[in-house]
Design an enzyme around this catalytic site. Structure first.
Site, mmCIF file in Angstrom:
data_model
loop_
_atom_site.group_PDB
_atom_site.id
_atom_site.type_symbol
_atom_site.label_atom_id
_atom_site.label_comp_id
_atom_site.label_asym_id
_atom_site.label_seq_id
_atom_site.Cartn_x
_atom_site.Cartn_y
_atom_site.Cartn_z
ATOM 1 N N CYS A 66 -5.652 -2.807 2.636
ATOM 2 C CA CYS A 66 -5.128 -2.718 4.085
ATOM 3 C C CYS A 66 -6.422 -2.908 4.996
ATOM 4 O O CYS A 66 -6.863 -4.150 5.076
ATOM 5 C CB CYS A 66 -4.690 -1.513 4.260
ATOM 6 S SG CYS A 66 -3.567 -1.504 5.822
ATOM 7 N N GLU A 74 0.754 -1.254 -0.135
ATOM 8 C CA GLU A 74 -0.044 -0.113 -0.007
ATOM 9 C C GLU A 74 0.863 1.376 -0.095
ATOM 10 O O GLU A 74 1.785 1.269 0.702
ATOM 11 C CB GLU A 74 -0.972 -0.032 1.226
ATOM 12 C CG GLU A 74 -1.799 1.135 1.316
ATOM 13 C CD GLU A 74 -2.552 1.157 2.607
ATOM 14 O OE1 GLU A 74 -3.709 1.672 2.876
ATOM 15 O OE2 GLU A 74 -2.152 0.531 3.739
ATOM 16 N N LYS A 115 -10.298 2.512 -1.662
ATOM 17 C CA LYS A 115 -10.493 1.839 -0.162
ATOM 18 C C LYS A 115 -11.837 2.250 0.444
ATOM 19 O O LYS A 115 -12.174 3.279 0.711
ATOM 20 C CB LYS A 115 -9.236 2.408 0.574
ATOM 21 C CG LYS A 115 -9.061 1.726 2.186
ATOM 22 C CD LYS A 115 -7.957 2.065 2.548
ATOM 23 C CE LYS A 115 -7.462 1.438 3.961
ATOM 24 N NZ LYS A 115 -6.204 1.865 4.263
#
Length: 284
Positions: free
Chosen positions: A155, A45, A118
């Site tokens: 993540c 990331e 995300k």
């Protein structure tokens, strides 16, 4: 049964403050993975710089760029074309006045198939992402690439079973998670890498598909805010077993080949998707 193989790779590395150097290091590791036969290669990331979310500072907004102008997207999409590989590229996206933590999926011809933003944005000591990123508005996605259909979360997404299941329902055959996770400033003795791995191994079990996770390593100093990233990148199989993994300080690549046709048969045999009861999940 006709064999249909996919060779995947995870990249684990330490990064510094210079974007060009980080991109070049990532390119080198991607070339190494490709030389070992990898077809889908996952960097970690926000690999293009320090993990700036360890503190709040408006200067970092200057590092965000639109997808088609971001230096790491343009560089790695060209590399994907050169090597004939698929690369999920994590980057700091600017879309007008909005900012997102995003992944652009570069196909084996270098074309960007699209962008995932995300969905789950953490906010706490050392991980102050809500200051920088809006919650993603793309929904969960699966990408039909030249080498297979993949799902990509980012993540904090990896801790949520709903994310993995949504990608599986969209037809993903392997799940990929670029990551930046490590020490907790409020408790230096806390090491969550085992729970981190187990959460994703659980997604592999309950969706009957492999999972690939790429984390960064090393101590980073963000203007006095220190964060040590614990690595432990891994590849696990459709039964949740680790088949490749790195330690807490290693830099390098992990490569493994899966037979997607065999896994598809295994998935059908277990009946997880046959026996789902979405009519009873209204409270979720």
């Amino acid at each position: 049964m006709t064999k249909r193989s996919l060779t995947v790779a995870a990249v684990q590395a330490a990064f510094g403050p210079v974007m060009r150097a980080n991109i070049e290091k990532t390119e080198w590791l991607i070339r190494e993975a490709a030389s070992k036969g990898a077809q889908v290669i996952l960097p970690s990331e926000l690999f293009q710089g320090l993990y700036f979310c360890s503190r709040q500072d408006p200067k970092w907004f200057a590092e965000a760029h639109p997808t088609d102008k971001h230096p790491c997207v343009t560089a790695l999409s060209a590399l994907a074309c050169e090597l004939g590989v698929v690369i999920p590229i994590s980057f700091f996206e600017k879309d007008g006045p909005r900012h997102f933590n995003s992944v652009a999926v570069a196909d084996a011809d270098g074309q960007i198939l699209g962008v995932y933003r995300k969905s789950h944005i953490p906010d706490g000591p050392g991980y102050m992402e809500k200051y920088y990123f809006r919650p993603g508005d793309t929904g969960f996605m699966a990408w039909e690439t030249a080498h297979g259909r993949i799902g990509v979360g980012i993540c904090w997404d990896q801790w949520f079973p709903e994310c993995a299941r949504a990608m599986a329902l969209k037809g993903a055959e392997v799940l990929f998670y670029p990551t930046a996770i490590g020490s907790e400033p409020y408790d230096e003795s806390l090491d969550t890498h085992v729970q981190w791995q187990r959460a994703m191994q659980g997604h592999a079990v309950s969706n009957a598909m492999p999972v690939v996770a790429s984390n960064r390593v090393g101590l980073e100093d963000n203007d006095g805010s220190e964060q040590r990233f614990y690595g432990h990148s891994f590849i696990c199989d459709h039964g949740g077993d680790l088949v490749r993994s790195l330690g807490n300080a290693d830099e390098g690549v992990l490569v493994h080949t899966f037979d997607l046709a065999e896994i598809e048969s295994y998935r059908a045999d277990w009946g997880f998707f046959r026996d789902r009861r979405p009519d009873l999940y209204q409270d979720v």
